[in-house]
Design a protein around this motif. Structure first.
Motif, PDB file in Angstrom:
ATOM      1  N   TYR A   1       0.835  -1.200   0.000  1.00 36.42           N
ATOM      2  CA  TYR A   1       0.000   0.000   0.000  1.00 36.42           C
ATOM      3  C   TYR A   1       0.874   1.257   0.000  1.00 36.42           C
ATOM      4  N   THR A   2       0.321   2.334  -0.490  1.00 36.58           N
ATOM      5  CA  THR A   2       1.000   3.620  -0.499  1.00 36.58           C
ATOM      6  C   THR A   2      -0.030   4.728  -0.329  1.00 36.58           C
ATOM      7  N   ILE A   3       0.464   5.958  -0.160  1.00 36.59           N
ATOM      8  CA  ILE A   3      -0.403   7.133  -0.054  1.00 36.59           C
ATOM      9  C   ILE A   3      -0.252   7.948  -1.328  1.00 36.59           C
TER      10      ILE A   3
ATOM     11  N   TYR B   1      -2.649   8.174 -16.123  1.00 32.98           N
ATOM     12  CA  TYR B   1      -2.209   9.197 -15.183  1.00 32.98           C
ATOM     13  C   TYR B   1      -0.756   8.969 -14.769  1.00 32.98           C
ATOM     14  N   TRP B   2      -0.090  10.076 -14.418  1.00 31.15           N
ATOM     15  CA  TRP B   2       1.193  10.054 -13.735  1.00 31.15           C
ATOM     16  C   TRP B   2       0.878  10.264 -12.257  1.00 31.15           C
ATOM     17  N   VAL B   3       1.149   9.245 -11.444  1.00 28.68           N
ATOM     18  CA  VAL B   3       0.703   9.230 -10.049  1.00 28.68           C
ATOM     19  C   VAL B   3       1.883   9.590  -9.138  1.00 28.68           C
ATOM     20  N   VAL B   4       1.682  10.602  -8.278  1.00 27.25           N
ATOM     21  CA  VAL B   4       2.673  10.988  -7.279  1.00 27.25           C
ATOM     22  C   VAL B   4       2.297  10.299  -5.964  1.00 27.25           C
ATOM     23  N   PHE B   5       3.230   9.509  -5.394  1.00 25.24           N
ATOM     24  CA  PHE B   5       2.957   8.764  -4.176  1.00 25.24           C
ATOM     25  C   PHE B   5       4.064   9.009  -3.170  1.00 25.24           C
ATOM     26  N   THR B   6       3.812   8.602  -1.941  1.00 21.61           N
ATOM     27  CA  THR B   6       4.838   8.691  -0.898  1.00 21.61           C
ATOM     28  C   THR B   6       4.656   7.533   0.062  1.00 21.61           C
ATOM     29  N   GLY B   7       5.770   6.825   0.341  1.00 16.94           N
ATOM     30  CA  GLY B   7       5.763   5.744   1.324  1.00 16.94           C
ATOM     31  C   GLY B   7       5.294   4.418   0.757  1.00 16.94           C
ATOM     32  N   THR B   8       5.836   3.313   1.307  1.00 17.15           N
ATOM     33  CA  THR B   8       5.390   1.955   0.986  1.00 17.15           C
ATOM     34  C   THR B   8       5.063   1.258   2.301  1.00 17.15           C
TER      35      THR B   8
ATOM     36  N   ALA C   1      -0.653   2.228   6.369  1.00 14.97           N
ATOM     37  CA  ALA C   1      -0.768   3.377   5.467  1.00 14.97           C
ATOM     38  C   ALA C   1      -1.775   4.394   5.991  1.00 14.97           C
ATOM     39  N   GLU C   2      -2.896   3.921   6.532  1.00 17.20           N
ATOM     40  CA  GLU C   2      -3.905   4.846   7.059  1.00 17.20           C
ATOM     41  C   GLU C   2      -3.405   5.572   8.300  1.00 17.20           C
ATOM     42  N   ALA C   3      -2.498   4.936   9.077  1.00 15.85           N
ATOM     43  CA  ALA C   3      -1.942   5.606  10.249  1.00 15.85           C
ATOM     44  C   ALA C   3      -1.066   6.787   9.845  1.00 15.85           C
ATOM     45  N   ALA C   4      -0.386   6.678   8.675  1.00 17.94           N
ATOM     46  CA  ALA C   4       0.472   7.767   8.206  1.00 17.94           C
ATOM     47  C   ALA C   4      -0.275   8.773   7.341  1.00 17.94           C
ATOM     48  N   LEU C   5      -1.549   8.513   7.039  1.00 18.85           N
ATOM     49  CA  LEU C   5      -2.285   9.370   6.105  1.00 18.85           C
ATOM     50  C   LEU C   5      -2.533  10.762   6.680  1.00 18.85           C
ATOM     51  N   ASP C   6      -2.806  10.859   7.995  1.00 18.49           N
ATOM     52  CA  ASP C   6      -3.105  12.171   8.576  1.00 18.49           C
ATOM     53  C   ASP C   6      -1.932  13.133   8.443  1.00 18.49           C
ATOM     54  N   GLY C   7      -0.704  12.622   8.601  1.00 22.76           N
ATOM     55  CA  GLY C   7       0.461  13.488   8.451  1.00 22.76           C
ATOM     56  C   GLY C   7       0.612  14.025   7.042  1.00 22.76           C
ATOM     57  N   VAL C   8       0.292  13.201   6.038  1.00 18.64           N
ATOM     58  CA  VAL C   8       0.400  13.656   4.646  1.00 18.64           C
ATOM     59  C   VAL C   8      -0.723  14.635   4.324  1.00 18.64           C
ATOM     60  N   ARG C   9      -1.928  14.391   4.861  1.00 19.86           N
ATOM     61  CA  ARG C   9      -3.061  15.274   4.579  1.00 19.86           C
ATOM     62  C   ARG C   9      -2.911  16.658   5.191  1.00 19.86           C
TER      63      ARG C   9
END
Length: 250
Positions: free
Chosen positions: A173-175, A215-222, A229-237
């Motif tokens: 999974y990724t963000i 699409y060209w997809v920009v992602f961060t983290g694996t 992934a959902e635990a790290a989502l708030d920091g990215v948002r």
């Protein structure tokens, strides 16, 4: 309709008018007066309460309550649908997605001419016409159709030269931060994410079955699990409000 006299009314005597008084306030009344002009009470008329008015009132209130509940449910359904559409945009297929990378069209087959035959017709009307090949006849070859190969469609590279591509395992999974229609737009967002402390990468959605193509997809983290992934989502948002979690599968 004749109004009956009150039960305590005196018995009239022939030739002498009976004095009438209001049963509530005791004011004097005329012989044919049905309402007291002093207190407004009915002196001989019985006022009957109207029947059947409660049923339409209760029915109207019930219908109004059902209408309000229906409107609330419709608003909740539309809000839930908008959240799903915002998290999964529908892409427009690009020309590069229509042909696999390195695909070369195969040439058309060459047509081989068949030998011509000479038909011999018998003058006898009862005879059956037979067709026999002429051994001395030489078949004239028809011109061979040569197909012109179409130009080879070369797929765009799957990763950007400035940012890494997908380095996780199949099914991780990724963000996702942004889905851009051009590589330049994706690199611009990736550079912005890098300036804000993220470690972004860029991948081509056509190479993965779990993503919408084009699409060209920009992602961060694996992440190996969706919960990580959902635990790290708030920091990215905090920097990218539209970021969301997505599984990457080939």
């Amino acid at each position: 309709m004749e109004t009956p006299p009150p039960p305590d009314a005196p018995t009239p005597v022939e030739g002498i008018p009976v004095e009438r008084r209001c049963p509530r306030c005791g004011s004097a009344l005329a012989t044919d007066q049905e309402w007291c002009l002093n207190c407004g009470a009915a002196t001989g008329t019985e006022v009957v309460e109207a029947r059947g008015w409660r049923v339409p009132l209760y029915l109207g209130g019930g219908l109004a309550a059902l209408a309000v509940i229906g409107v609330i449910l419709a608003i909740l359904a539309l809000a839930s649908r908008n959240d799903v559409v915002a998290g999964n945009p529908t892409p427009t297929p690009s020309a590069s997605a229509q042909a696999p990378p390195g695909a070369t069209p195969s040439p058309l087959p060459t047509l081989t001419p068949l030998p011509s035959a000479t038909a011999t017709v018998s003058p006898d009307p009862n005879a059956t016409a037979t067709v026999s090949p002429d051994p001395n006849a030489t078949a004239s070859p028809e011109p061979t159709e040569t197909s012109t190969p179409e130009p080879t469609v070369t797929a765009e590279p799957s990763t950007s030269s400035s940012f890494p591509g997908w380095t996780g395992s199949d099914g991780d999974y990724t963000i996702i931060i942004e889905s851009a229609s051009t590589q330049e737009g994706a690199e611009k967002v990736a550079q912005e994410a890098q300036d804000k402390g993220e470690s972004p990468g860029i991948l081509k959605s056509d190479d993965y079955s779990s993503l919408n193509g084009g699409y060209w997809v920009v992602f961060t983290g694996t992440y190996s699990t969706k919960s990580d992934a959902e635990a790290a989502l708030d920091g990215v948002r905090s920097n990218f409000h539209d970021a969301y979690v997505r599984q990457i599968k080939t």
